[in-house]
Each structure stands twice: as C-alpha cells, then as structure tokens.
Design an enzyme around this catalytic site. Structure first.
Site, PDB file in Angstrom:
ATOM      1  N   ASP A   1       1.007  -1.360   0.143  1.00 40.50           N
ATOM      2  CA  ASP A   1       0.392   0.070  -0.110  1.00 40.50           C
ATOM      3  C   ASP A   1       0.838   1.071   0.037  1.00 40.50           C
ATOM      4  OD1 ASP A   1      -2.529   1.574   0.017  1.00 40.50           O
ATOM      5  OD2 ASP A   1      -2.971   1.324   2.476  1.00 40.50           O
TER       6      ASP A   1
ATOM      7  N   THR B   1       1.043   4.406   0.947  1.00 41.11           N
ATOM      8  CA  THR B   1       0.903   5.017   2.415  1.00 41.11           C
ATOM      9  C   THR B   1       1.235   4.389   3.350  1.00 41.11           C
ATOM     10  OG1 THR B   1      -1.896   6.577   1.905  1.00 41.11           O
ATOM     11  CG2 THR B   1      -0.682   6.390   3.935  1.00 41.11           C
TER      12      THR B   1
ATOM     13  N   ASP C   1      -1.573  -0.516   6.361  1.00 39.81           N
ATOM     14  CA  ASP C   1      -1.827  -0.075   7.824  1.00 39.81           C
ATOM     15  C   ASP C   1      -3.336   0.120   7.678  1.00 39.81           C
ATOM     16  OD1 ASP C   1      -2.152   1.646   5.900  1.00 39.81           O
ATOM     17  OD2 ASP C   1      -0.387   3.849   6.994  1.00 39.81           O
TER      18      ASP C   1
END
Length: 803
Positions: free
Chosen positions: A309, A311, A542
């Site tokens: 991902d 981020t 996350d």
C-alpha cells in the site's frame, strides 16, 4: 439477581469534560462492565510445557525406554537422556520467544484516550469501562461502540459495512468499534463493552486461526505421518520374528526392536525446526519486528509477489507543501493560507503540511469555520472585513475556473503532486454552503514524503526476483508517479481499478504494476488473482481497508502506526514502521529454511536407513545389528550436535527448489550407502565367521564413518568453523568407539574386521558420489520440466491477453 441486573444496566451520563470518577470506574470493573481482553496472543507457560512434553514421539520413546529397562538393559535406555535434553531446549527457546513476543506486543498494544475526573488519560483499551468518555481525533480507531456527545467527525466504517465513503457523525450518532476517525474530533460515551461490541467480533475474526502456508511444516508432517504409520506394525513384527523365529533371548529381542524403532523416529527434527524459528523471532525483535506467527518467517523468504500500500510503506503517511503557484496576483496567497491554518482545527496530513509550511498564523480571527469533509471536498473560514478563504479540489471550490486551471492541475498530478485550489470570496460562509463570487487565488502543491529506506528496499526485492505491486485507493496516475520517485521498476504500467470488472481485474493482475482507486474487496481480489497464478503473495498494509487482503495473503505485514485491526490480522508487525525491516525478515527466513534443509537431511539419513533396514530384517535370518545405545552414539555425533550447530549459522543464499525434495536429495545417498553396507556386512559375516557382537561393531563403525561423510558433504563449502566441527566430532566418535567400547557394546577389532571396515568406507565414498550425482541430475531434470511448464503457461497467458 434483579438488583444485580439493575445495577449493571444503570447508566452514568457524565459530562464530556469531566468523565467518570475513580469510584465509578472501580464499580464498573467490579460489575464486569470493563472492556475485557479478547484474545491471548501467545501460548501459556502450561501449554508450552504440555506441547513440548506430550508429543507422540516423546510418548513412544518413553514406552521404548520402559521396555528396555524392564529387561534390565539399563545402558540401552540412556537414549531417553537425549529426549529430555530435547524437551528442555525446546521448552526454553519457546518460553524465551514467548517473552519476546509478549514484550513487543505490549509495546504495540493500542491505547484509548479517556476523560476521568476532568483530566485526559491514556489507558489500555482493556481498561475502558461502560460510560467512559472517549477522546477521538482524526486517525484514531474507535475501541468500543460509543455515542457521540460532543463535536463532529467523519468515520470510516468500511471494515464493518463495506461502505468506502466516510460517514458524518454528530452528537447522538453511534460510532462502531473498529471504525476510524478520518476528519474532525469528538468526545463519545462508551455504549457497549466486551463481547457485546463490534471490537470483539472484529478481533476474533482478524485473529481467526488459519493454517500457515508453510512448506517446512507440510513436509515435516508428511515425514511424521509416514513414520507413525510404520512404527507400530514394524515393531510388533520385528519382535515376533526375533523372539519366536530366531529364538533369541527376550532381552536381545527387545533391545534390537527398540534400536530399530528409535532409529526411525526423527525426534530432534521437530525440535530443531522450532528452535531455529524461535531464535528467528528473538533476532527479529532486535530489528523492531514482532512475529505473531512462527512460520511466516519462512513464507516471506519464499514470496515472489509483494503487494504494497502506498501510504505507510513507500511514503511516510505525511505530506509537504512543495510550492504555491499564484493564479491571481491581487491576492496574498501566503497570508490567506496562514489564516486558514490558524483558524481550522483539521488534523489530517494536508493541514499538518500546510501548518509546517506557513509556520505562523497571519493573525486574523475567524468568525465562522467549515472543517474539511470528504463529501464537500473543501474546507473554509470567514474573517470579518476580509471575506472567506476556501481550500479544496478545484471542481468543488470554483468549478467555473476549472477549464483555465485544468492543464496545470493535470501536469502537476502527472508528476505525483496533489493539487488544491486556494480561493477567496467577498461573501461570508453561511452554514456549510459555498459563498458566492468565489475566485481562485493560487494552486497549493503537495506531495507525499517518500520514506528514506524505500528506494533501497525496493531495489533489494527487485534484485531478488520479487515482483512489487502497488495497490492504493488513490488516483493511479498519482500513485504511479510516487512509485516512480521511489525507484520502482515498471511504475509506468498502471491501471484504474474503478474502471475494471472483477474478471478484468484478475486478468490485469499479471499485466500491471500499479493499481489505483482500489476498494477493500478489490485488494483481496488482486491477492487471490496472484495466488491463482501460482505466486506466493505477501501483503503490507496499515489501514482498515487492508484487512481483507491481509487475511488472504500468504504472508501479512502491518506497520505499528496503522490500525489496530490491521495489526491483529497480520503475521508480522513492523514496530518502528520501517519498511527496510523486511530485508531482515527475508534474510532470517533464508537462514531458517536453508539451515533447516541442511540439518534435516542429517536426521533423514538415520530415519531412512532405520526404516528400510527394519523392513528388510523382517525377511532376513539375522538379528537387527544395532543396539539403542549404539544408535545414540551415531545420532549424537553425526546428527544431533552438528545439526544444531549448522542450523544457527548465518545463511543468505536464495531459497531454491522444494523443501522435501532438497532434504531427500541430500539424505538418500548416505542412507542407501549405509543400507548396502549393513547388507554386505550381514552377508559377509558367514564367510568371515563373525559373531553377533562383531557384526554389530563393524556395522556401528562403518555407519558412523558414512554419517561423517554425509556431514562433510553437507558442510560444503568448508570454512574454519565447519572444518573444526567435523574434525572434533570425528575425533569424538573414534575416541568413544575405542576408549569406551564396553559402554557401547563394541568388541576389539581384528584384521578381518578392520579390512572389512576400510573396504566398506571406500565403497561408500564412491557409492555416495554416484548416488549424489544421480540425485542431482534427477532434481535438475525435474526443475527443468517445471520451469518449461511454467514458462509455457505464462506465455500462453500473455498471448491470451493480447488476443
């Protein structure tokens, strides 16, 4: 009972700025109205002792030792000491690993912010009680079902409802546990705790036990099942043959049978695997990595597709303002931005970057503010005498100016920048409606901050043949530009997943590197598509939207700064949120797999030759030639000690081939050399007129020599540590065989016996060399067939996509 129920259901509506008192908290805890701990991450000490003590092989060994003791052959029962050492070492290492995991789990345990007796406190989630006042800001996860009592926010409930858009929450609205505050801040009263809340269900689902995708575990289970199926029938038949057909004394029949059976049991192999992986857990803790599932260390070392991902992995999750491009020189864009930053309380990364850029507010006091909303796509504030300042997406703030700005916005977005329009109106904002006469003042350019370690880590995985896939909910062009800045190969190949059906998405999985505008369910679809293509997939994440994919991936990795749900669903947690820690996990996995492979082949030599000889001696008119204590000597010096020393060595070689095939390839040449040696000794015993004790002596010495030759082959290439180890073990074997021969039931050597041993060692050398060459060729041929098949399959797939 009625009084108890009334007391438990009595609600306390404490003021949002005061919260509960200490006595009220104590009463809630006494009544069982606290947020009880839902799951236990590690085994209890009692279970560790039980799991290490009460195993099938341990019970078998105890039964065999008891049988030997009953016939008075006490020395032959000494093998039980090795079993006790195995139990002690395994228990010690598992307890040590448990303490490491528990300590790291405590560091990563999510916290709750509450108000008690007028003061804000940070406590463990398990310490929250019914009617506590929670303090929630953007980025916080709601730990218990609550009702908003003060403030306004937006909550991401995608994990609970599947709805990707944030939901606005005002006083009186319910916040579900497991949701995330994305915008704004509020105070909320805890409405449900423990098993009644969504948190209990989410945690139970996220921590639901799933079978690890471990080739080591599958291979070891296959070996154990095979050996377990053979032991009982072979043992009974061998004893009956010795006692009833050969009519040897019951003592010799028992010790011969016990020797055959303990040779078949690879009791140290399971221990070795557990110890190596437990040591891996401890070593990774030094790199701030929490291992929540033992075998995931192995899985990550085998991964060939790594899904990231954007981020929290490639980027820090923070932004920075790179430039302000003036659109209308009549406005002081810097001052306007400073006024907005001072007036608004938005806690998102965008405003954090703006505050860092402007440093100090301009000083104007706002009379009305509108916080950012994902539904409005803008935020703003009105200032008496100055008008209103607005910040947001151009198409929502000033759509009439969009045609003039579109070219510049597109150019900046293509470079990975996020573009916001700063605008001004002479009118004041009423409610949450845009004022009239809005004029664009400037374009505010922001970009995600790339993690310092990201380029080097991406380059490492590229060198290792791991295919990196970036999966993000952001615009694919922006994500691709960021990935390119981080040095990702193939970042120009991107796909807008919002435009693809599930069937098209599965087809696109093998074609593109960057996937943008991906919904949570589509992340899972991509992971499954990679797995269908035969890949071993690791997923990092996350956020709440990553949980579905994390649970389906072969290896799941979360960062500590992410959501509680993501950490609960993951096998690995990077406690310092450092992406480069994955390098250490891969290296630890390689060390574990390669060293276990090498050491396991030593154990299988003994298991294979013992199993085959046990079956052969059912049909031969001779007694089984080994005694238990003799096998203990051989296994300790050629298997036990070297396997543990080799298993803890550094090893960074790439993992290649199938685990079971690799260990069999190394074990079979030595095992079959020993089998042929024993058969030759048995057949030659009549010619040389050897007694049963002399047959046993020649068998033990030749088997020990072949075991040392197998060890030499496995230790290649030699270094001074391995060379010293082999020399010391060879000297120990010779010393034990000649200085303590009475202990091991060995007889003095005569000329015929010495010549026979020398001839057998020479023959074994050439046999092992021939068997090894043959095994290598067969394995290489098998790998070639598999490679060609995979190549053709991939080519057919590419041709099909082109058509």
């Amino acid at each position: 009972m009625e009084n108890t129920q009334e007391r438990e259901t009595e609600r306390i509506e404490a003021a949002p700025d005061q919260g509960l008192s200490r006595s009220q908290v104590a009463q809630r805890i006494a009544a069982g109205l606290d947020h009880k701990k839902i799951d236990v991450q590690t085994k209890s000490y009692g279970r560790i002792f039980r799991d290490n003590l009460c195993t099938l092989f341990n019970l078998l060994n105890v039964a065999l030792a008891a049988a030997v003791l009953l016939v008075g052959s006490y020395r032959n029962a000494l093998f039980i000491l090795i079993i006790l050492c195995n139990i002690a070492i395994g228990t010690f290492q598992e307890i040590r690993a448990k303490r490491t995991v528990d300590r790291l789990s405590l560091l990563s345990e999510p916290k709750a912010h509450v108000v008690r007796e007028g003061k804000e406190e940070t406590i463990s989630i398990q310490e929250t009680v019914l009617d506590d006042i929670l303090v929630l800001h953007a980025g916080n996860q709601v730990c218990a079902d609550s009702i908003v009592v003060l403030g306004e926010c937006e909550a991401d409930e995608s994990l609970l409802t599947g709805e990707a858009d944030p939901v606005t929450k005002r006083p009186g609205d319910t916040l579900l546990s497991g949701s995330f505050i994305t915008v704004g801040s509020c105070r909320a009263r805890v409405d449900k705790v423990g098993q009644e809340s969504y948190a209990a269900r989410i945690t139970a689902d996220a921590k639901k036990i799933r079978k690890p995708n471990s080739r080591i575990m599958k291979s070891l289970n296959s070996i154990i099942k095979t050996v377990s199926a053979l032991i009982l029938p072979v043992g009974i038949l061998l004893f009956c043959k010795e006692f009833f057909i050969l009519q040897v004394p019951v003592g010799r029949a028992v010790t011969g049978t016990v020797a055959a059976l303990i040779g078949m049991i690879p009791e140290g192999l399971i221990l070795l695997t557990s110890v190596v992986l437990a040591v891996g857990v401890i070593r990774l803790s030094r790199h701030k990595t929490l291992v929540q599932e033992l075998y995931c260390i192995e899985t990550l070392a085998r991964v060939d597709v790594l899904c990231l991902d954007k981020t929290g992995t490639i980027t820090k999750g923070s932004m920075r303002v790179t430039e302000i491009l003036r659109v209308d020189a009549a406005f002081d864009a810097q001052e306007m931005l400073a006024d907005l930053a001072g007036a608004l309380d938005d806690q998102n990364p965008t405003f954090a970057a703006i505050r860092e850029y402007v440093k100090e507010p301009a000083g104007h006091q706002a009379s009305h503010i509108v916080p950012f909303s994902s539904a409005r796509k803008w935020s703003g504030a009105s200032f008496p005498g100055e008008g209103s300042y607005l910040l947001g997406a151009a198409e929502f703030v000033c759509p009439e100016a969009l045609p003039a700005l579109q070219e510049e916005i597109s150019r900046q977005a293509a470079e990975g920048k996020r573009v916001l329009v700063l605008a001004r109106s002479s009118q004041m904002i009423e409610g949450e409606e845009l004022p009239g006469e809005v004029r664009a003042a400037a374009l505010v350019l922001l970009e995600d901050e790339i993690r310092e370690e990201a380029p080097e880590t991406l380059a490492f995985f590229a060198r290792e043949g791991v295919d990196i896939k970036i999966i993000s909910g952001d615009h694919p062009q922006t994500v691709a530009a960021i990935a390119k800045r981080a040095g990702l190969q193939g970042a120009d190949h991107w796909a807008d997943v919002s435009q693809l059906s599930d069937a098209e998405l599965e087809e696109a999985a093998g074609k593109y590197t960057v996937f943008g505008r991906v919904l949570p369910e589509q992340k899972r679809t991509l992971v499954r598509a990679f797995q269908k293509q035969g890949h071993t997939v690791a997923m990092t994440g996350d956020g709440v939207n990553d949980v579905l994919a994390l649970k389906d991936a072969d290896c799941s990795i979360a960062v500590a700064t992410g959501s509680d749900a993501a950490r609960n669903a993951s096998q690995l947690v990077l406690l310092d949120s450092n992406f480069s820690s994955l390098y250490h996990v891969v290296m630890e996995g390689r060390r574990a797999i390669n060293n276990i492979q090498r050491s396991a082949s030593l154990f299988l030599v003994k298991t294979i030759f013992s199993a085959v000889l046990s079956i052969l001696f059912l049909f031969l008119p001779y007694s089984y030639p080994f005694a238990p204590i003799q096998l203990s000597l051989i296994s300790t010096l050629t298997v036990g000690i070297p396997s543990f020393l080799l298993a803890l060595e550094p090893n960074r070689e790439r993992v290649q081939g199938d685990f079971l095939m690799n260990i069999l390839r190394r074990a079979i040449p030595g095992a079959f050399s020993i089998i042929l040696n024993v058969l030759i000794i048995t057949l030659m015993s009549g010619v040389l007129d050897l007694s049963a004790a002399e047959i046993s002596t020649v068998t033990v010495l030749s088997t020990g020599a072949v075991g040392l030759m197998v060890l030499c082959r496995i230790c290649q290439p030699f270094n001074w540590i391995r060379g010293t180890m082999v020399a010391v073990l060879a000297a120990a074997f010779v010393g034990a065989a000649f200085l303590f021969r009475e202990v091991f039931y060995l007889t003095p050597l005569n000329l015929e016996m010495a010549c026979l041993i020398g001839a057998l060692v020479l023959v074994s050398f050439f046999l092992m060399w021939g068997f090894s060459r043959l095994a290598d060729r067969l394995c290489d041929k098998e790998r070639g067939i598999v490679s060609r098949f995979v190549g053709r399959t991939m080519q057919d797939g590419e041709n099909g996509m082109e058509k």
